[in-house]
Structures are given as structure tokens and as C-alpha cells.
Design a protein around this motif. Structure first.
Motif, PDB file in Angstrom:
ATOM      1  N   ALA A   1       0.857  -1.191   0.000  1.00 22.38           N
ATOM      2  CA  ALA A   1       0.000   0.000   0.000  1.00 22.38           C
ATOM      3  C   ALA A   1       0.891   1.239   0.000  1.00 22.38           C
ATOM      4  O   ALA A   1       1.652   1.446   0.947  1.00 22.38           O
ATOM      5  N   THR A   2       0.809   2.019  -1.066  1.00 21.61           N
ATOM      6  CA  THR A   2       1.645   3.208  -1.195  1.00 21.61           C
ATOM      7  C   THR A   2       0.801   4.454  -0.983  1.00 21.61           C
ATOM      8  O   THR A   2      -0.225   4.637  -1.653  1.00 21.61           O
TER       9      THR A   2
ATOM     10  N   LEU B   1      -3.160  -1.393   8.190  1.00 22.93           N
ATOM     11  CA  LEU B   1      -2.740  -2.268   7.099  1.00 22.93           C
ATOM     12  C   LEU B   1      -3.572  -3.541   7.031  1.00 22.93           C
ATOM     13  O   LEU B   1      -3.911  -4.016   5.947  1.00 22.93           O
TER      14      LEU B   1
ATOM     15  N   LYS C   1       3.254  -0.942   4.162  1.00 22.11           N
ATOM     16  CA  LYS C   1       2.794   0.423   3.901  1.00 22.11           C
ATOM     17  C   LYS C   1       4.031   1.258   3.668  1.00 22.11           C
ATOM     18  O   LYS C   1       5.021   1.111   4.378  1.00 22.11           O
TER      19      LYS C   1
END
Length: 144
Positions: free
Chosen positions: A67-68, A96, A125
């Protein structure tokens, strides 16, 4: 040949919203919030495209999700560079595990028969130049 499915979804990562309860007469009902349903629908569409008419996996799989998050515009250039280099992590909402849960549920029946087939999971993340989620699913070697 090892099959790997990669699904990319641009935009800010979202977590799965908690189911809500309501009372109608003397009965209690539950529903998933609209924001979660919409996000899972986007994931579902991206997964259908990535599968290219292949059947879902019906064997143990490895699930990897990154996850960016975008770097906050208010940060100084020095702090932005540190975030992009991975020195600062986005320790913020959404959690997350909630992001992963939204993806696990949305991929059910499309990428894998059931999310119970996930036997190994890697999650992270990070900050990046653009917000997105990248998920890969692949069979676990020697699991049959």
C-alpha cells in the motif's frame, strides 16, 4: 509454469469498513458501508481484468500487498525525500490489516476460490510518488 497475478489499483489505499448494525422492527440487520462496497468493487474490476479469463486459484497461495501513500504536501522537501527513501513510514490510518481485508474479500471467487487458500501473506505500507495498491497472488511452491 508458475502463474503470478498482479493487480494494481491507483489511488489512496482504503481499509475495509466495519459492518454496521441496524434495528428494523424487532430484527437486527447488518450492512457493509457504501465506501467499502465501492472500493471492493474497484478491486474486483481490476482483478477481473488481471485474470484474463483464467479460472481462480484452487490451491494454497502467497498473497503480497504493498500500500503506497502519497507524501503529505505540507512536509518539507527534506522530510519528503526521507519518506520517499523509506526512512519514514506511514504509521497512520487506514490500518494495514484492514486494507488487506478489503483486498482479500474482493478477490474471493476471482483470483482464488476462497481467501482461506491464503497460507502466506506479506504486507507493507510506504510512501511513494503516487498513491496506489499493488497486490500479487501466486501458488505456493510444493503445496500440492
Amino acid at each position: 509454469m508458475k502463474q503470478i497475478v498482479t493487480i494494481k489499483l491507483p489511488g489512496a489505499p482504503q481499509g475495509k469498513g466495519r459492518a454496521r448494525a441496524f434495528l428494523r422492527g424487532d430484527r437486527i440487520g447488518h450492512y457493509t458501508p457504501q465506501k467499502t462496497r465501492s472500493y471492493e468493487s474497484l478491486i474486483f474490476g481490476a482483478a477481473v481484468d488481471a485474470m484474463h479469463d483464467r479460472p481462480p486459484f484452487d490451491e494454497p497461495v502467497l498473497f503480497t500487498l504493498s500500500a503506497t501513500f502519497p507524501v503529505p504536501a505540507s512536509w518539507s522537501e527534506r522530510k519528503r525525500q526521507r519518506a520517499l527513501a523509506g526512512e519514514i513510514k506511514p504509521a497512520k490510518k487506514p490500518d494495514l490489516d484492514n486494507v488487506a481485508k478489503a483486498w482479500n474479500d474482493a478477490l474471493n471467487g476471482v483470483v482464488y476460490r476462497d481467501d482461506a487458500l491464503i497460507v502466506v501473506m506479506f504486507l507493507d505500507k510506504r510512501y511513494g510518488p503516487q498513491a496506489q495498491v499493488v497486490c500479487t497472488v501466486e501458488p505456493v511452491e510444493g503445496s500440492r
